[in-house]
Write a protein that holds these residues in place. Structure first.
Motif, PDB file in Angstrom:
ATOM      1  N   GLU A 170      73.021  23.857  63.856  1.00 15.06           N
ATOM      2  CA  GLU A 170      72.336  24.956  64.548  1.00 15.06           C
ATOM      3  C   GLU A 170      72.248  24.685  66.050  1.00 15.06           C
ATOM      4  O   GLU A 170      72.414  25.603  66.865  1.00 15.06           O
ATOM      5  CB  GLU A 170      70.941  25.155  63.960  1.00 15.06           C
ATOM      6  N   ALA A 171      71.993  23.442  66.414  1.00 17.17           N
ATOM      7  CA  ALA A 171      71.936  23.099  67.836  1.00 17.17           C
ATOM      8  C   ALA A 171      73.306  23.294  68.484  1.00 17.17           C
ATOM      9  O   ALA A 171      73.406  23.777  69.621  1.00 17.17           O
ATOM     10  CB  ALA A 171      71.467  21.659  68.006  1.00 17.17           C
ATOM     11  N   ALA A 172      74.361  22.932  67.760  1.00 17.91           N
ATOM     12  CA  ALA A 172      75.714  23.116  68.290  1.00 17.91           C
ATOM     13  C   ALA A 172      76.061  24.595  68.403  1.00 17.91           C
ATOM     14  O   ALA A 172      76.751  25.005  69.344  1.00 17.91           O
ATOM     15  CB  ALA A 172      76.716  22.396  67.391  1.00 17.91           C
ATOM     16  N   LYS A 173      75.592  25.402  67.466  1.00 16.73           N
ATOM     17  CA  LYS A 173      75.813  26.847  67.551  1.00 16.73           C
ATOM     18  C   LYS A 173      75.181  27.417  68.815  1.00 16.73           C
ATOM     19  O   LYS A 173      75.776  28.264  69.494  1.00 16.73           O
ATOM     20  CB  LYS A 173      75.227  27.548  66.321  1.00 16.73           C
ATOM     21  N   GLU A 174      73.985  26.957  69.120  1.00 16.52           N
ATOM     22  CA  GLU A 174      73.305  27.435  70.326  1.00 16.52           C
ATOM     23  C   GLU A 174      74.100  27.074  71.577  1.00 16.52           C
ATOM     24  O   GLU A 174      74.241  27.888  72.494  1.00 16.52           O
ATOM     25  CB  GLU A 174      71.892  26.854  70.394  1.00 16.52           C
ATOM     26  N   ARG A 175      74.628  25.842  71.606  1.00 16.90           N
ATOM     27  CA  ARG A 175      75.448  25.438  72.756  1.00 16.90           C
ATOM     28  C   ARG A 175      76.745  26.241  72.796  1.00 16.90           C
ATOM     29  O   ARG A 175      77.224  26.615  73.873  1.00 16.90           O
ATOM     30  CB  ARG A 175      75.755  23.939  72.678  1.00 16.90           C
ATOM     31  N   ALA A 176      77.302  26.521  71.623  1.00 11.99           N
ATOM     32  CA  ALA A 176      78.538  27.305  71.571  1.00 11.99           C
ATOM     33  C   ALA A 176      78.312  28.722  72.080  1.00 11.99           C
ATOM     34  O   ALA A 176      79.158  29.280  72.788  1.00 11.99           O
ATOM     35  CB  ALA A 176      79.072  27.336  70.138  1.00 11.99           C
ATOM     36  N   ILE A 177      77.184  29.297  71.742  1.00  9.72           N
ATOM     37  CA  ILE A 177      76.862  30.652  72.197  1.00  9.72           C
ATOM     38  C   ILE A 177      76.728  30.684  73.716  1.00  9.72           C
ATOM     39  O   ILE A 177      77.243  31.592  74.382  1.00  9.72           O
ATOM     40  CB  ILE A 177      75.578  31.147  71.506  1.00  9.72           C
ATOM     41  N   LEU A 178      76.048  29.690  74.264  1.00  6.11           N
ATOM     42  CA  LEU A 178      75.912  29.614  75.718  1.00  6.11           C
ATOM     43  C   LEU A 178      77.275  29.451  76.389  1.00  6.11           C
ATOM     44  O   LEU A 178      77.560  30.069  77.424  1.00  6.11           O
ATOM     45  CB  LEU A 178      74.985  28.465  76.099  1.00  6.11           C
ATOM     46  N   SER A 179      78.122  28.619  75.794  1.00  2.00           N
ATOM     47  CA  SER A 179      79.460  28.403  76.344  1.00  2.00           C
ATOM     48  C   SER A 179      80.296  29.666  76.263  1.00  2.00           C
ATOM     49  O   SER A 179      81.070  29.976  77.172  1.00  2.00           O
ATOM     50  CB  SER A 179      80.156  27.264  75.595  1.00  2.00           C
ATOM     51  N   ALA A 180      80.155  30.407  75.174  1.00  2.00           N
ATOM     52  CA  ALA A 180      80.896  31.658  75.015  1.00  2.00           C
ATOM     53  C   ALA A 180      80.500  32.666  76.082  1.00  2.00           C
ATOM     54  O   ALA A 180      81.357  33.346  76.669  1.00  2.00           O
ATOM     55  CB  ALA A 180      80.652  32.239  73.625  1.00  2.00           C
ATOM     56  N   LYS A 181      79.207  32.752  76.346  1.00  2.00           N
ATOM     57  CA  LYS A 181      78.735  33.676  77.380  1.00  2.00           C
ATOM     58  C   LYS A 181      79.227  33.252  78.749  1.00  2.00           C
ATOM     59  O   LYS A 181      79.609  34.096  79.574  1.00  2.00           O
ATOM     60  CB  LYS A 181      77.204  33.750  77.345  1.00  2.00           C
ATOM     61  N   GLU A 182      79.247  31.940  78.974  1.00  2.00           N
ATOM     62  CA  GLU A 182      79.755  31.437  80.251  1.00  2.00           C
ATOM     63  C   GLU A 182      81.238  31.772  80.410  1.00  2.00           C
ATOM     64  O   GLU A 182      81.678  32.211  81.468  1.00  2.00           O
ATOM     65  CB  GLU A 182      79.545  29.938  80.347  1.00  2.00           C
ATOM     66  N   MET A 183      82.002  31.527  79.362  1.00  2.00           N
ATOM     67  CA  MET A 183      83.431  31.832  79.420  1.00  2.00           C
ATOM     68  C   MET A 183      83.680  33.317  79.648  1.00  2.00           C
ATOM     69  O   MET A 183      84.537  33.710  80.428  1.00  2.00           O
ATOM     70  CB  MET A 183      84.129  31.376  78.130  1.00  2.00           C
ATOM     71  N   ALA A 184      82.912  34.143  78.954  1.00  2.00           N
ATOM     72  CA  ALA A 184      83.117  35.576  79.052  1.00  2.00           C
ATOM     73  C   ALA A 184      82.715  36.158  80.385  1.00  2.00           C
ATOM     74  O   ALA A 184      83.338  37.109  80.886  1.00  2.00           O
ATOM     75  CB  ALA A 184      82.327  36.284  77.938  1.00  2.00           C
ATOM     76  N   LYS A 185      81.693  35.578  81.005  1.00  2.00           N
ATOM     77  CA  LYS A 185      81.173  36.139  82.248  1.00  2.00           C
ATOM     78  C   LYS A 185      81.803  35.581  83.517  1.00  2.00           C
ATOM     79  O   LYS A 185      81.766  36.217  84.569  1.00  2.00           O
ATOM     80  CB  LYS A 185      79.653  35.923  82.310  1.00  2.00           C
ATOM     81  N   THR A 186      82.370  34.377  83.402  1.00  2.00           N
ATOM     82  CA  THR A 186      82.946  33.739  84.588  1.00  2.00           C
ATOM     83  C   THR A 186      84.348  34.267  84.843  1.00  2.00           C
ATOM     84  O   THR A 186      85.199  34.181  83.963  1.00  2.00           O
ATOM     85  CB  THR A 186      82.998  32.210  84.404  1.00  2.00           C
ATOM     86  N   PRO A 187      84.594  34.811  86.031  1.00  2.00           N
ATOM     87  CA  PRO A 187      85.943  35.326  86.332  1.00  2.00           C
ATOM     88  C   PRO A 187      86.977  34.210  86.228  1.00  2.00           C
ATOM     89  O   PRO A 187      86.714  33.052  86.595  1.00  2.00           O
ATOM     90  CB  PRO A 187      85.819  35.835  87.771  1.00  2.00           C
ATOM     91  N   LEU A 188      88.134  34.543  85.711  1.00  2.00           N
ATOM     92  CA  LEU A 188      89.203  33.554  85.649  1.00  2.00           C
ATOM     93  C   LEU A 188      89.675  33.193  87.045  1.00  2.00           C
ATOM     94  O   LEU A 188      89.764  34.056  87.919  1.00  2.00           O
ATOM     95  CB  LEU A 188      90.377  34.117  84.838  1.00  2.00           C
ATOM     96  N   PRO A 189      89.989  31.924  87.270  1.00  2.00           N
ATOM     97  CA  PRO A 189      90.503  31.534  88.595  1.00  2.00           C
ATOM     98  C   PRO A 189      91.827  32.206  88.865  1.00  2.00           C
ATOM     99  O   PRO A 189      92.632  32.428  87.967  1.00  2.00           O
ATOM    100  CB  PRO A 189      90.642  30.011  88.485  1.00  2.00           C
ATOM    101  N   VAL A 190      92.056  32.518  90.116  1.00  2.00           N
ATOM    102  CA  VAL A 190      93.302  33.196  90.501  1.00  2.00           C
ATOM    103  C   VAL A 190      94.326  32.153  90.927  1.00  2.00           C
ATOM    104  O   VAL A 190      94.003  31.233  91.669  1.00  2.00           O
ATOM    105  CB  VAL A 190      93.037  34.169  91.661  1.00  2.00           C
TER     106      VAL A 190
END
Length: 219
Positions: free
Chosen positions: A199-219
């Motif tokens: 469950e703790a890893a799921k929480e970290r995974a969710i945060l990482s997913a949001k970070e990946m989704a919201k952070t613009p890809l480098p050009v």
């Protein structure tokens, strides 16, 4: 439309695999943030793909160092090298990558290494320069979700872990930006605490997913 490739290397399946459950939490969170993104799943234990053998080793050497053309390869060499390039082309077409694997005997399952081997193609995913190899897959991001039976982080065993380390080296070599790894460890040492660890890893995974989704890809 941006695309995410979800690559798993666990033969247990979602019902039995703790890592795959963590991976699904990541995917759900990513999809919530980026419902427009295309997502494809690849199960490496179910994927029929070419692996490095005599034909592929000879084909790569002939094309890279000896000036051969495709027509000059044997039928088996040509068939396998074309399939290798096809798999690499699919990988290249994606923007985000999620690797989900357990730690087996200090490393990842062999099938993950075999898959990564197909991505190392000079002139396609990296080039040789006067200053050394240079990855061509820039502007892409990846993350690794890894489960471990033992406790490695912060212990003398940490230096023995080579699965996540190799994946990070390989992706960086190809020019792909790696995010922090989501690790669930100590699962076999503390089986009663396994649900809590997951469950703790799921929480970290969710945060990482949001970070990946919201952070613009480098050009």
């Amino acid at each position: 439309m941006e695309k995410l490739l979800y690559i798993t290397a666990n033969p247990k399946g979602l019902e039995k695999s703790k890592g795959l459950k963590i991976g699904e939490a990541f995917l759900e969170a990513f999809h919530e943030e980026r419902p427009d993104a295309e997502i494809k799943k690849i199960d490496l234990f179910a994927l029929d793909f070419v692996q490095m053998d005599r034909d592929l080793v000879f084909a790569r050497g002939k094309l890279a160092g000896y000036g051969y053309t495709l027509d000059q390869l044997s039928d088996a060499e040509r068939e396998k090298i074309l399939k290798m390039h096809e798999l690499a082309d699919e990988f290249i077409s994606y923007d985000y990558y999620v690797f989900v694997s357990p730690m087996w005997n200090l490393n990842s399952p062999a099938v993950l290494k075999a898959y990564i081997d197909t991505l190392f193609i000079a002139g396609k995913t990296f080039v040789h320069t006067a200053n050394g190899p240079k990855g061509l897959l820039t502007g892409k991001r990846a993350i690794h979700i890894q489960t471990r039976g033992g406790q490695y982080t912060g212990t003398p065993m940490q230096e023995m872990e080579s699965g996540d380390r190799y994946l990070r080296i390989a992706m960086n070599f190809l020019g792909i930006e790696m995010m922090d790894t989501v690790i669930a460890e100590g699962l076999d040492l503390n089986p009663r605490k396994a649900p809590e660890i997951v469950e703790a890893a799921k929480e970290r995974a969710i945060l990482s997913a949001k970070e990946m989704a919201k952070t613009p890809l480098p050009v």
